[in-house]
Design a protein around this motif. Structure first.
Motif, PDB file in Angstrom:
ATOM      1  N   THR A 146      35.362  38.293  39.860  1.00 19.17           N
ATOM      2  CA  THR A 146      35.794  38.871  41.128  1.00 19.17           C
ATOM      3  C   THR A 146      36.339  37.786  42.042  1.00 19.17           C
TER       4      THR A 146
ATOM      5  N   PRO B  70      29.960  38.953  39.485  1.00 19.26           N
ATOM      6  CA  PRO B  70      29.190  39.919  40.261  1.00 19.26           C
ATOM      7  C   PRO B  70      27.739  39.447  40.361  1.00 19.26           C
TER       8      PRO B  70
ATOM      9  N   VAL C 127      31.218  46.101  41.967  1.00 16.37           N
ATOM     10  CA  VAL C 127      32.422  46.524  41.233  1.00 16.37           C
ATOM     11  C   VAL C 127      32.301  47.920  40.628  1.00 16.37           C
TER      12      VAL C 127
ATOM     13  N   LEU D 241      36.131  50.788  37.285  1.00 18.67           N
ATOM     14  CA  LEU D 241      35.926  49.841  38.367  1.00 18.67           C
ATOM     15  C   LEU D 241      36.042  50.553  39.713  1.00 18.67           C
TER      16      LEU D 241
ATOM     17  N   PRO E 135      35.577  48.717  43.104  1.00 13.13           N
ATOM     18  CA  PRO E 135      35.215  47.531  43.885  1.00 13.13           C
ATOM     19  C   PRO E 135      34.797  47.889  45.312  1.00 13.13           C
TER      20      PRO E 135
ATOM     21  N   VAL F 268      34.504  42.528  47.757  1.00 18.98           N
ATOM     22  CA  VAL F 268      35.383  42.154  46.645  1.00 18.98           C
ATOM     23  C   VAL F 268      36.838  42.404  47.023  1.00 18.98           C
TER      24      VAL F 268
ATOM     25  N   VAL G  94      39.468  42.167  41.331  1.00 17.79           N
ATOM     26  CA  VAL G  94      38.725  42.078  40.077  1.00 17.79           C
ATOM     27  C   VAL G  94      39.732  41.800  38.973  1.00 17.79           C
TER      28      VAL G  94
END
Length: 239
Positions: free
Chosen positions: A94, A110, A133, A170, A172, A177, A180
């Motif tokens: 990330t 993460p 995420v 995903l 995020p 974040v 990613v």
């Protein structure tokens, strides 16, 4: 018999105190191209499962980037090293948002601080991965742990290595974040890409690893604790 005085531990440079610091411009000490890469045969799901089921004797290259006794008592934390099961295995990473207090804007795994109800380092890593995420634990197969790593911000991090099975989505967390992305595991476990860098400022010095990765037209500058943990993963895999 008189006891010997405790050995003084040198202070470690906090890079946050360096004006206009850019890790990409720090002096390069060398690249470890003389060391062997992890063979492709070791980078399969079954080979990784066997490696963690029967771990070899090994020695991490780095266990801390912080001198003991600085700032505050260490806080327990965990990160997940999520190896995504593509045709070629990748590591999911990330980019942290610039609004975060610690390591803002940097590339990270993460993870985060342990909570009492986590049930241990793996529980912390799985919870934080879901929160950051959006990957649910049912897609994650925990393989094992690497040696703890102490950061300059006083986090005692347990790296938890896991396979991520296909089918995940995903989601995020925009507060934590910014992006990613994935990097081929082969790239990260090849010391041809492991840079040793340092900086000296006002009489203090800081050394760290860096693994810059060209992702299309964008360079992902992996460095600091993230690169240090990946370097230890390399040592675990090559031992």
């Amino acid at each position: 018999m008189t006891a010997s005085p405790p050995t003084a531990v040198p202070a470690v440079l906090s890079l946050a105190t360096v004006p206009n610091f850019d890790p990409r411009l720090a002096p390069l000490d060398g690249v470890d191209s003389h060391l062997p890469a992890v063979p492709d045969s070791a980078m399969t799901p079954d080979a990784l499962r066997q490696r963690f089921a029967h771990p070899p004797p090994w020695t991490p290259d780095v266990l801390r980037d912080r001198a003991p006794g600085l700032n505050r008592e260490p806080a327990d934390a965990s990160v997940l090293l999520p190896i995504v099961m593509r045709d070629e295995l990748t590591m999911l990473l990330t980019e942290r948002t610039v609004k975060l207090t610690n390591h803002s804007g940097q590339i990270a795994f993460p993870g985060g601080r342990a909570d009492p109800g986590d049930g241990g380092p793996s529980g912390t890593a799985l919870r934080e991965t879901r929160e950051e995420v959006g990957i649910d634990a049912r897609f994650i197969e925990v393989l094992g742990q690497l040696n703890n790593y102490m950061t300059v911000t006083a986090f005692n991090i347990t790296p938890v290595v896991a396979l991520v099975h296909p089918g995940f989505e995903l989601r995020p967390n925009a507060d934590e974040v910014a992006d990613v992305f994935e990097v081929p595991l082969r790239f990260l476990l090849d010391p041809n890409h492991h840079q040793r860098r340092h900086l000296e400022w006002e009489g203090l010095r800081r050394d760290w690893w860096a693994m810059p990765f060209q992702d299309g037209d964008r360079q992902r500058h992996i460095w600091g604790a993230t690169a240090g943990i990946l370097r230890n993963f390399y040592r675990f895999m090559i031992s």
